[in-house]
Design a protein around this motif. Structure first.
Motif, PDB file in Angstrom:
ATOM      1  N   ASN A  80       0.807  -1.223   0.000  1.00  0.00           N
ATOM      2  CA  ASN A  80       0.000   0.000   0.000  1.00  0.00           C
ATOM      3  C   ASN A  80       0.836   1.268   0.000  1.00  0.00           C
ATOM      4  O   ASN A  80       0.465   2.282   0.571  1.00  0.00           O
ATOM      5  CB  ASN A  80      -0.977   0.024   1.190  1.00  0.00           C
ATOM      6  N   GLU A  81       1.991   1.207  -0.590  1.00  0.00           N
ATOM      7  CA  GLU A  81       2.875   2.353  -0.690  1.00  0.00           C
ATOM      8  C   GLU A  81       3.569   2.318  -2.038  1.00  0.00           C
ATOM      9  O   GLU A  81       4.182   3.260  -2.463  1.00  0.00           O
ATOM     10  CB  GLU A  81       3.959   2.277   0.386  1.00  0.00           C
ATOM     11  N   ALA A  82       3.496   1.152  -2.674  1.00  0.00           N
ATOM     12  CA  ALA A  82       4.170   0.924  -3.946  1.00  0.00           C
ATOM     13  C   ALA A  82       3.266   0.026  -4.771  1.00  0.00           C
ATOM     14  O   ALA A  82       2.342  -0.576  -4.237  1.00  0.00           O
ATOM     15  CB  ALA A  82       5.503   0.226  -3.696  1.00  0.00           C
ATOM     16  N   PRO A  83       3.529  -0.060  -6.057  1.00  0.00           N
ATOM     17  CA  PRO A  83       2.690  -0.927  -6.873  1.00  0.00           C
ATOM     18  C   PRO A  83       2.720  -2.362  -6.358  1.00  0.00           C
ATOM     19  O   PRO A  83       3.697  -2.792  -5.750  1.00  0.00           O
ATOM     20  CB  PRO A  83       3.343  -0.842  -8.257  1.00  0.00           C
ATOM     21  N   PRO A  84       1.663  -3.121  -6.597  1.00  0.00           N
ATOM     22  CA  PRO A  84       1.696  -4.538  -6.242  1.00  0.00           C
ATOM     23  C   PRO A  84       2.615  -5.294  -7.187  1.00  0.00           C
ATOM     24  O   PRO A  84       3.147  -4.734  -8.138  1.00  0.00           O
ATOM     25  CB  PRO A  84       0.241  -4.966  -6.421  1.00  0.00           C
ATOM     26  N   ALA A  85       2.778  -6.581  -6.930  1.00  0.00           N
ATOM     27  CA  ALA A  85       3.614  -7.399  -7.807  1.00  0.00           C
ATOM     28  C   ALA A  85       2.914  -7.715  -9.124  1.00  0.00           C
ATOM     29  O   ALA A  85       3.499  -8.344 -10.003  1.00  0.00           O
ATOM     30  CB  ALA A  85       3.992  -8.689  -7.082  1.00  0.00           C
ATOM     31  N   ILE A  86       1.671  -7.267  -9.263  1.00  0.00           N
ATOM     32  CA  ILE A  86       0.901  -7.488 -10.494  1.00  0.00           C
ATOM     33  C   ILE A  86       1.216  -6.357 -11.475  1.00  0.00           C
ATOM     34  O   ILE A  86       1.089  -5.183 -11.142  1.00  0.00           O
ATOM     35  CB  ILE A  86      -0.609  -7.494 -10.194  1.00  0.00           C
ATOM     36  N   ILE A  87       1.607  -6.713 -12.684  1.00  0.00           N
ATOM     37  CA  ILE A  87       1.908  -5.718 -13.705  1.00  0.00           C
ATOM     38  C   ILE A  87       0.614  -5.295 -14.406  1.00  0.00           C
ATOM     39  O   ILE A  87      -0.189  -6.139 -14.806  1.00  0.00           O
ATOM     40  CB  ILE A  87       2.881  -6.276 -14.763  1.00  0.00           C
ATOM     41  N   SER A  88       0.413  -3.989 -14.539  1.00  0.00           N
ATOM     42  CA  SER A  88      -0.685  -3.456 -15.351  1.00  0.00           C
ATOM     43  C   SER A  88      -0.250  -2.110 -15.914  1.00  0.00           C
ATOM     44  O   SER A  88       0.727  -1.519 -15.455  1.00  0.00           O
ATOM     45  CB  SER A  88      -1.967  -3.300 -14.524  1.00  0.00           C
ATOM     46  N   VAL A  89      -1.001  -1.637 -16.918  1.00  0.00           N
ATOM     47  CA  VAL A  89      -0.675  -0.375 -17.588  1.00  0.00           C
ATOM     48  C   VAL A  89      -1.796   0.632 -17.344  1.00  0.00           C
ATOM     49  O   VAL A  89      -2.971   0.327 -17.568  1.00  0.00           O
ATOM     50  CB  VAL A  89      -0.498  -0.585 -19.105  1.00  0.00           C
ATOM     51  N   PHE A  90      -1.438   1.811 -16.893  1.00  0.00           N
ATOM     52  CA  PHE A  90      -2.386   2.923 -16.773  1.00  0.00           C
ATOM     53  C   PHE A  90      -2.227   3.822 -17.998  1.00  0.00           C
ATOM     54  O   PHE A  90      -1.122   4.251 -18.327  1.00  0.00           O
ATOM     55  CB  PHE A  90      -2.101   3.734 -15.503  1.00  0.00           C
ATOM     56  N   LEU A  91      -3.336   4.100 -18.681  1.00  0.00           N
ATOM     57  CA  LEU A  91      -3.298   4.978 -19.848  1.00  0.00           C
ATOM     58  C   LEU A  91      -4.032   6.291 -19.619  1.00  0.00           C
ATOM     59  O   LEU A  91      -3.785   7.269 -20.334  1.00  0.00           O
ATOM     60  CB  LEU A  91      -3.918   4.275 -21.065  1.00  0.00           C
ATOM     61  N   GLY A  92      -4.943   6.334 -18.669  1.00  0.00           N
ATOM     62  CA  GLY A  92      -5.748   7.530 -18.467  1.00  0.00           C
ATOM     63  C   GLY A  92      -7.007   7.500 -19.323  1.00  0.00           C
ATOM     64  O   GLY A  92      -7.155   6.681 -20.240  1.00  0.00           O
ATOM     65  N   GLU A  93      -7.899   8.404 -19.030  1.00  0.00           N
ATOM     66  CA  GLU A  93      -9.220   8.402 -19.662  1.00  0.00           C
ATOM     67  C   GLU A  93      -9.153   8.615 -21.171  1.00  0.00           C
ATOM     68  O   GLU A  93      -9.807   7.911 -21.947  1.00  0.00           O
ATOM     69  CB  GLU A  93     -10.096   9.488 -19.025  1.00  0.00           C
ATOM     70  N   GLU A  94      -8.359   9.609 -21.611  1.00  0.00           N
ATOM     71  CA  GLU A  94      -8.375   9.964 -23.031  1.00  0.00           C
ATOM     72  C   GLU A  94      -7.834   8.844 -23.900  1.00  0.00           C
ATOM     73  O   GLU A  94      -8.484   8.421 -24.872  1.00  0.00           O
ATOM     74  CB  GLU A  94      -7.579  11.248 -23.279  1.00  0.00           C
ATOM     75  N   LEU A  95      -6.626   8.337 -23.580  1.00  0.00           N
ATOM     76  CA  LEU A  95      -6.051   7.280 -24.407  1.00  0.00           C
ATOM     77  C   LEU A  95      -6.882   6.000 -24.344  1.00  0.00           C
ATOM     78  O   LEU A  95      -7.032   5.297 -25.348  1.00  0.00           O
ATOM     79  CB  LEU A  95      -4.615   6.995 -23.983  1.00  0.00           C
ATOM     80  N   THR A  96      -7.412   5.687 -23.163  1.00  0.00           N
ATOM     81  CA  THR A  96      -8.267   4.500 -23.051  1.00  0.00           C
ATOM     82  C   THR A  96      -9.496   4.640 -23.942  1.00  0.00           C
ATOM     83  O   THR A  96      -9.887   3.693 -24.640  1.00  0.00           O
ATOM     84  CB  THR A  96      -8.682   4.280 -21.588  1.00  0.00           C
TER      85      THR A  96
END
Length: 697
Positions: free
Chosen positions: A380-396
């Motif tokens: 709860n201070e760093a990303p989890p060990a699960i990889i995912s990509v954030f693109l944001g509303e516009e690109l998504t």
């Protein structure tokens, strides 16, 4: 420091110095080597070496060293003086082209993961002319690669340079398809944000766990941690400010583009961040940043902690790797432009990154794996060990429109209204940022946030460059042979989005809901080094690395072995350290406190049997029970360390340390932390969390 422009890079044999000191033909030959990866002949190297030596001596240097990055994760140096005897008892100062381009350090004392036998000692360092030489501690430091006698890479720089060539080659293929024939070079660029802790040196020297392990192996939480959120971006304390001022000055002299400094979230935690530069130079600079932080902190009676989790209960330290790809003509290939929906070239590169991250989640996780980072990821201070990509509303929304074959209505820029007329109006970004995402698009780059504070950025960027190069290669193979380029391009983008959309997640990566959702999507959740390491030697990943000439199969297996060996050694050292501190410090303190408590009871009852001794007797009972539990857990951990020797193979041994030794350490810690809250302050033998975290003013 008043004249920063003249001081900046003053200790670097940079382009400005080379222009001044090298003959024009030699300068041009060297620039061709740097810019176009051309071979440099020995005659040119001799001229460069002489100019480099004269410049270094003028700056006060007496020695030179091939500065390299072995598989220990830190840098290595072997210093040789410039002196050469002339036969009459005198010396002259010499430095040849041969000494510049090649060195021969002993390769047997560095990790090789079984790729070399102990008796096979010869290794070579080879000058990396794409990274400028510099002066540190009166020594000319020449950035180099490090390989074995038989040519295997024994360092982190060689694979990084290979990966840069891979992404350059494949990105230029894509650019050529789009008619950009004038691009001669495509390079990955990086700006790594470096987090760290500063604590008082005197207190540090009283904590063997910090000295041996870089982290505290026990410690009860203080009354105040980070819950008030009053340290983040707060006014920098005088001692820290003095440290940061000197750090800036020394980094600027070395040409490091140190830009930002501030307090981080946890007490005693801080950050320094440079402006982005080419990835191999950024890797060199980050090593210098970590080294100088430690050296300069010591001068200010401070200690810089780079462990990913030096204190339980407060945020650990990471390293945010801001990665992009740019051309020598000044184009950022991850810049969407004003109309990203219509920017086909951008969409191809964006889709290549998405595809790469999805298909090689395992490699990205492995690239940042360490025993230290296991404590930090998912806390709860760093990303989890699960990889995912954030693109944001516009690109998504753009990608969804392409996938569904619908039109996209571009959002108009909205003026930010803050509510006070005196405050300026400015355009609001089309999307928010997501600080929980492990791999987030932030406007014109991706921020890979999973790297640990102490890590070399070379590993993560070698993987990033390689997996994106592979995606671009597959795209180029398809588009180069397309009959109808536009139709094939549209189909490619649409298919890529549909196939890899599972990796896109714009929500809260810290939530339990995401853990469950990611499992449904088929994403990996590799929580530790032990779970992640075997993926490195999978057929898929061996094929990738060998195809792009990043690693040979033997080099891959050597790194797998080193990863497990290091994990085992780290946990073994930690286990021995907590046992040593318990046996020699905590147990004597508990016995002493119990003795004094029983003396008090005995003396009070000797005076009068009517005296109330409930407090002392309650403490004696509680601490006696905890002491018995302490002794039991010490024995349990001791026995598990002995049993670890009986495990068969590196992976099984690593699993045993993870599943048995580490758990036993945690159980022992729980008892120690409980005892700390019961034992009188004057008896407790080690500085507490409160003292360590709030020791610098």
């Amino acid at each position: 420091m008043q004249d920063i422009p003249n001081v900046f890079g003053s200790m670097v044999f940079n382009d400005k110095v080379m222009k001044q000191r090298l003959p024009k033909d030699v300068y041009k030959a060297l620039k061709r080597t740097m810019d176009e990866q051309k071979h440099l002949n020995l005659d040119v190297a001799n001229v460069v070496a002489t100019a480099m030596k004269e410049w270094a001596i003028e700056k006060g240097a007496t020695h030179f060293t091939h500065w390299f990055q072995p598989l220990t994760g830190v840098t290595a140096e072997k210093h040789d003086s410039f002196i050469s005897p002339v036969g009459d008892g005198n010396v002259i100062m010499e430095f040849s082209g041969k000494e510049l381009v090649r060195g021969e350090p002993d390769a047997s004392s560095f990790p090789s993961g079984g790729i070399r036998s102990t008796f096979e000692a010869r290794g070579y360092t080879a000058w990396d002319p794409t990274s400028y030489a510099f002066i540190k501690d009166n020594t000319l430091c020449i950035p180099t690669a490090f390989c074995s006698y038989s040519g295997e890479a024994l360092d982190k720089k060689t694979p990084l340079l290979r990966s840069m060539e891979a992404i350059d080659k494949q990105a230029k293929r894509i650019l050529k398809i789009f008619g950009n024939d004038n691009v001669k070079r495509v390079a990955a660029t990086v700006g790594p944000e470096q987090e760290f802790f500063l604590i008082d040196k005197e207190l540090y020297q009283k904590r063997p766990d910090l000295i041996y392990c870089g982290r505290t192996l026990f410690g009860a939480r203080p009354p105040k941690g980070q819950e008030l959120e009053d340290h983040y971006f707060a006014s920098i304390k005088p001692r820290v400010s003095a440290f940061m001022k000197e750090l800036d000055e020394e980094l600027w002299k070395l040409g490091v583009l140190a830009k930002t400094k501030h307090n981080e979230v946890a007490p005693a935690q801080h950050e320094v961040a440079p402006i982005f530069t080419t990835v191999n130079i950024a890797a060199d600079h980050n090593q210098l940043i970590m080294e100088l932080m430690k050296t300069i902190a010591n001068k200010h009676d401070l200690v810089c902690l780079l462990h990913e989790k030096p204190f339980a209960g407060v945020n650990g330290s990471g390293k945010h790797n801001n990665w992009s790809i740019s051309t020598d003509t000044g184009i950022n290939l991850l810049e969407p432009g004003e109309t990203p929906y219509d920017n086909a070239q951008f969409l191809v590169f964006l889709c290549a990154v998405i595809k790469a991250v999805d298909e090689y989640q395992d490699l990205l996780r492995i690239s940042i794996a360490s025993a230290g980072n296991d404590h930090r990821l998912g806390a709860n201070e760093a990303p989890p060990a699960i990889i995912s990509v954030f693109l944001g509303e516009e690109l998504t929304a753009i990608l969804e429109a392409i996938e569904n074959g619908t039109g996209y209505n571009k959002k108009e820029k909205v003026q930010m209204e803050i509510g006070a007329s005196v405050l300026p109006h400015f355009p609001k970004d089309n999307t928010d940022r997501n600080r929980t995402s492990p791999f987030a698009f932030t406007g014109n780059k991706f921020e890979f946030r999973m790297l640990g504070s102490s890590a070399s950025i070379s590993d993560a960027n070698t993987v990033l460059n390689t997996i994106v190069a592979e995606a671009l290669c597959q795209f180029a193979d398809r588009l180069e042979n397309a009959g109808d380029f536009r139709a094939e391009l549209n189909a490619l983008i649409k298919e890529t989005i549909k196939k890899h959309r599972r990796i896109i997640f714009n929500g809260n990566n810290y939530s339990e809901e995401w853990v469950k959702e990611s499992e449904k999507r088929g994403l990996l959740n590799l929580k530790s080094v032990v779970e992640a390491a075997p993926y490195l030697i999978s057929e898929k990943n061996i094929k990738l690395f060998t195809k792009h000439n990043i690693f040979s199969e033997s080099e891959i297996h050597s790194r797998y072995n080193i990863m497990l060996e290091e994990y085992i050694k780290v946990l073994h050292i930690e286990a021995l350290t907590i046992l040593d501190m318990t046996k020699r410090g905590i147990i004597p303190a508990v016995v002493e406190y119990l003795k004094d408590l029983t003396e008090v009871v005995k003396n009070k009852k000797a005076i009068s049997s009517e005296f109330n001794c409930k407090l002392e007797e309650s403490l004696i009972n509680t601490i006696s029970d905890l002491a018995a539990c302490l002794y039991k857990n010490v024995e349990k951990l001791d026995n598990s360390i002995l049993e670890a020797k009986n495990q068969d193979g590196l992976l099984n041994t690593a699993k045993y340390y993870r599943e048995v030794v580490f758990i036993n350490m945690q159980e022992l810690r729980s008892v120690i932390d409980n005892l700390e809250t019961k034992i009188g302050k004057k008896y407790w033998p080690f500085p507490t969390y409160g003292e360590l975290l709030y020791s610098v003013y």
